[in-house]
Design a protein around this motif. Structure first.
Motif, PDB file in Angstrom:
ATOM      1  N   SER A   1     -14.247   4.486  -8.951  1.00  9.34           N
ATOM      2  CA  SER A   1     -13.958   3.387  -8.030  1.00  9.34           C
ATOM      3  C   SER A   1     -14.954   3.330  -6.883  1.00  9.34           C
ATOM      4  CB  SER A   1     -12.537   3.554  -7.472  1.00  9.34           C
ATOM      5  OG  SER A   1     -12.407   4.805  -6.811  1.00  9.34           O
TER       6      SER A   1
ATOM      7  N   PHE B   1      -5.134   1.842 -10.026  1.00  8.61           N
ATOM      8  CA  PHE B   1      -5.777   3.079  -9.617  1.00  8.61           C
ATOM      9  C   PHE B   1      -5.043   4.272 -10.230  1.00  8.61           C
ATOM     10  CE2 PHE B   1      -7.674   0.628  -6.133  1.00  8.61           C
ATOM     11  CZ  PHE B   1      -8.946   1.208  -6.055  1.00  8.61           C
TER      12      PHE B   1
ATOM     13  N   SER C   1      -5.412   1.934  -3.750  1.00  9.81           N
ATOM     14  CA  SER C   1      -5.647   3.331  -4.093  1.00  9.81           C
ATOM     15  C   SER C   1      -4.560   4.207  -3.482  1.00  9.81           C
ATOM     16  CB  SER C   1      -7.025   3.779  -3.604  1.00  9.81           C
ATOM     17  OG  SER C   1      -7.124   3.636  -2.190  1.00  9.81           O
ATOM     18  N   ALA C   2      -4.431   5.429  -3.987  1.00  8.36           N
ATOM     19  CA  ALA C   2      -3.353   6.314  -3.557  1.00  8.36           C
ATOM     20  C   ALA C   2      -3.422   6.634  -2.068  1.00  8.36           C
ATOM     21  CB  ALA C   2      -3.380   7.602  -4.372  1.00  8.36           C
ATOM     22  N   ASP C   3      -4.632   6.694  -1.508  1.00  9.06           N
ATOM     23  CA  ASP C   3      -4.759   6.970  -0.073  1.00  9.06           C
ATOM     24  C   ASP C   3      -4.770   5.701   0.772  1.00  9.06           C
ATOM     25  OD1 ASP C   3      -7.237   5.881  -0.582  1.00  9.06           O
ATOM     26  OD2 ASP C   3      -8.386   7.631   0.062  1.00  9.06           O
ATOM     27  N   SER C   4      -4.529   4.569   0.123  1.00 12.60           N
ATOM     28  CA  SER C   4      -4.433   3.265   0.807  1.00 12.60           C
ATOM     29  C   SER C   4      -5.728   2.838   1.476  1.00 12.60           C
ATOM     30  CB  SER C   4      -3.292   3.267   1.846  1.00 12.60           C
ATOM     31  OG  SER C   4      -2.055   3.580   1.244  1.00 12.60           O
TER      32      SER C   4
ATOM     33  N   ASN D   1      -4.786  10.012  -8.305  1.00 12.62           N
ATOM     34  CA  ASN D   1      -5.657  10.695  -7.347  1.00 12.62           C
ATOM     35  C   ASN D   1      -6.686   9.766  -6.714  1.00 12.62           C
ATOM     36  OD1 ASN D   1      -7.622  10.326  -9.293  1.00 12.62           O
ATOM     37  ND2 ASN D   1      -7.737  12.484  -9.882  1.00 12.62           N
ATOM     38  N   GLY D   2      -6.710   8.505  -7.149  1.00 13.00           N
ATOM     39  CA  GLY D   2      -7.558   7.498  -6.529  1.00 13.00           C
ATOM     40  C   GLY D   2      -9.012   7.517  -6.937  1.00 13.00           C
ATOM     41  N   THR D   3      -9.402   8.443  -7.808  1.00  9.19           N
ATOM     42  CA  THR D   3     -10.817   8.541  -8.177  1.00  9.19           C
ATOM     43  C   THR D   3     -11.195   7.600  -9.312  1.00  9.19           C
ATOM     44  OG1 THR D   3     -10.376  10.369  -9.704  1.00  9.19           O
ATOM     45  CG2 THR D   3     -10.919  10.930  -7.421  1.00  9.19           C
TER      46      THR D   3
ATOM     47  N   SER E   1       0.849  -1.185   0.000  1.00 10.51           N
ATOM     48  CA  SER E   1       0.000   0.000   0.000  1.00 10.51           C
ATOM     49  C   SER E   1       0.888   1.240   0.000  1.00 10.51           C
ATOM     50  CB  SER E   1      -0.928   0.005   1.209  1.00 10.51           C
ATOM     51  OG  SER E   1      -0.187   0.023   2.414  1.00 10.51           O
TER      52      SER E   1
END
Length: 339
Positions: free
Chosen positions: A293, A273, A233-236, A276-278, A185
């Motif tokens: 997502s 991902f 995802s970028a924010d884990s 920006n994780g979106t 992650s």
């Protein structure tokens, strides 16, 4: 296509594992690079300047990429080799790590020197995951053993004065079937692995305590095949996986039941991902899907896929470009309008 940038003078270490060449890389129409072998692995450097891929029995290739025009020049090729380069990854400082057969190599892009990091005693590396903590790093290798079983090996690395192993490998798990994918992650708290036994394995980094292995279940049915696609995802906060023809999501820390996100017509072999994780990209042999997502109702963009197995997928750091690779000897470069 712009003229190729000059390649550095050839420098090969005592193992002779790298040779440098200079030439324009073959281009097949807009947004396509042609490899000269089946592409088994794909990675992009953190600064997006370098793109690397590994091929079937023909080594690994490093190229420079001039975004967004995508002019190309070959910088280094690991040739010859009798082993397929199954995995490639970069350190935060731009070192390339490549796995070929039972050996794992490092390649310094500044000095153009390479060296062997380790050799797996009982099998070959199928996947790599790197957690770079500055002065030290952890390298995890998904192993396919010669007897058909699998394992997850963890190596501690020192990063100075040059990258090297510290001590011996620790086999974190012995699996009945090969491990095909390992990933950390982004926040460095979790390590996930999956393989041909259709189980998700997750460890807490540091203590290296394993969360109870979970059968990979999508829409109430056990997975038939999995092992090629995992992405945090970028924010884990989310973990995505390809499960048969489906893409499923777990909320990190809630491993009891995944959520079905979308379905493909063919088996999903790669997921990624956006930075920006979106958005989440998922790939199968017939097409690549890019969409939100959050749930199955998110709109999807369909991109023409590869002819056959899709083996790798990576976003550029700004999220505006998606690069995919496959067994059809192509690396495709896709502009993304809404990263």
């Amino acid at each position: 296509v712009a003229s190729p940038t000059p390649a550095p003078s050839p420098t090969v270490d005592s193992d002779g594992v790298w040779a440098l060449t200079e030439k324009a890389w073959p281009v097949a129409g807009s947004g396509h690079l042609l490899a000269d072998g089946e592409v088994h692995a794909l990675a992009m450097a953190p600064d997006a300047r370098w793109l690397a891929w590994g091929m079937n029995g023909k080594g690994a290739v490093l190229i420079t990429v001039d975004w967004p025009t995508c002019s190309r020049a070959v910088v280094g090729e690991r040739r010859p080799t009798f082993d397929t380069v199954q995995a490639v990854t970069f350190t935060r400082t731009g070192l390339l790590i490549a796995a070929a057969g039972e050996a794992v190599f490092a390649f310094d892009l500044d000095t153009q020197r390479s060296w062997k990091l380790m050799r797996i005693a009982d099998g070959r590396a199928r996947s790599l995951a790197l957690l770079d903590e500055g002065d030290k790093a952890w390298l995890v290798v998904g192993v396919e053993q010669w007897n058909g079983r699998g394992g997850v090996d963890r190596y501690e690395l020192a990063t100075k004065p040059r990258l090297r192993c510290v001590g011996t490998a620790e086999r974190m798990v012995q699996n009945e079937l090969p491990i095909k994918c390992v990933t950390f992650s982004p926040d460095g708290r979790w390590l996930a692995a999956s393989g041909e036994d259709a189980r998700l394995r997750v460890w807490a980094v540091g203590a290296w305590e394993e969360v109870a292995p979970r059968p990979l279940v999508a829409d109430g049915k056990a997975a038939i095949s999995l092992g090629y696609g995992l992405s945090f995802s970028a924010d884990s906060s989310l973990l995505a996986a390809g499960v048969g023809h489906q893409v499923v999501l777990w909320r990190v820390g809630e491993w009891h039941q995944p959520t079905l996100l979308r379905e493909h017509r063919e088996a999903v072999t790669a997921v990624a991902f956006s930075p920006n994780g979106t958005s989440l990209a998922s790939g199968a042999g017939d097409e690549v899907l890019v969409g939100g997502s959050q749930g199955p109702d998110d709109p999807l963009t369909r991109i023409k896929g590869h002819h056959g197995f899709l083996s790798g997928m990576v976003f550029s750091p700004d999220g505006r470009t998606l690069v995919t690779a496959g067994f059809d000897k192509r690396i495709q470069i896709h502009p993304i309008s809404n990263p």
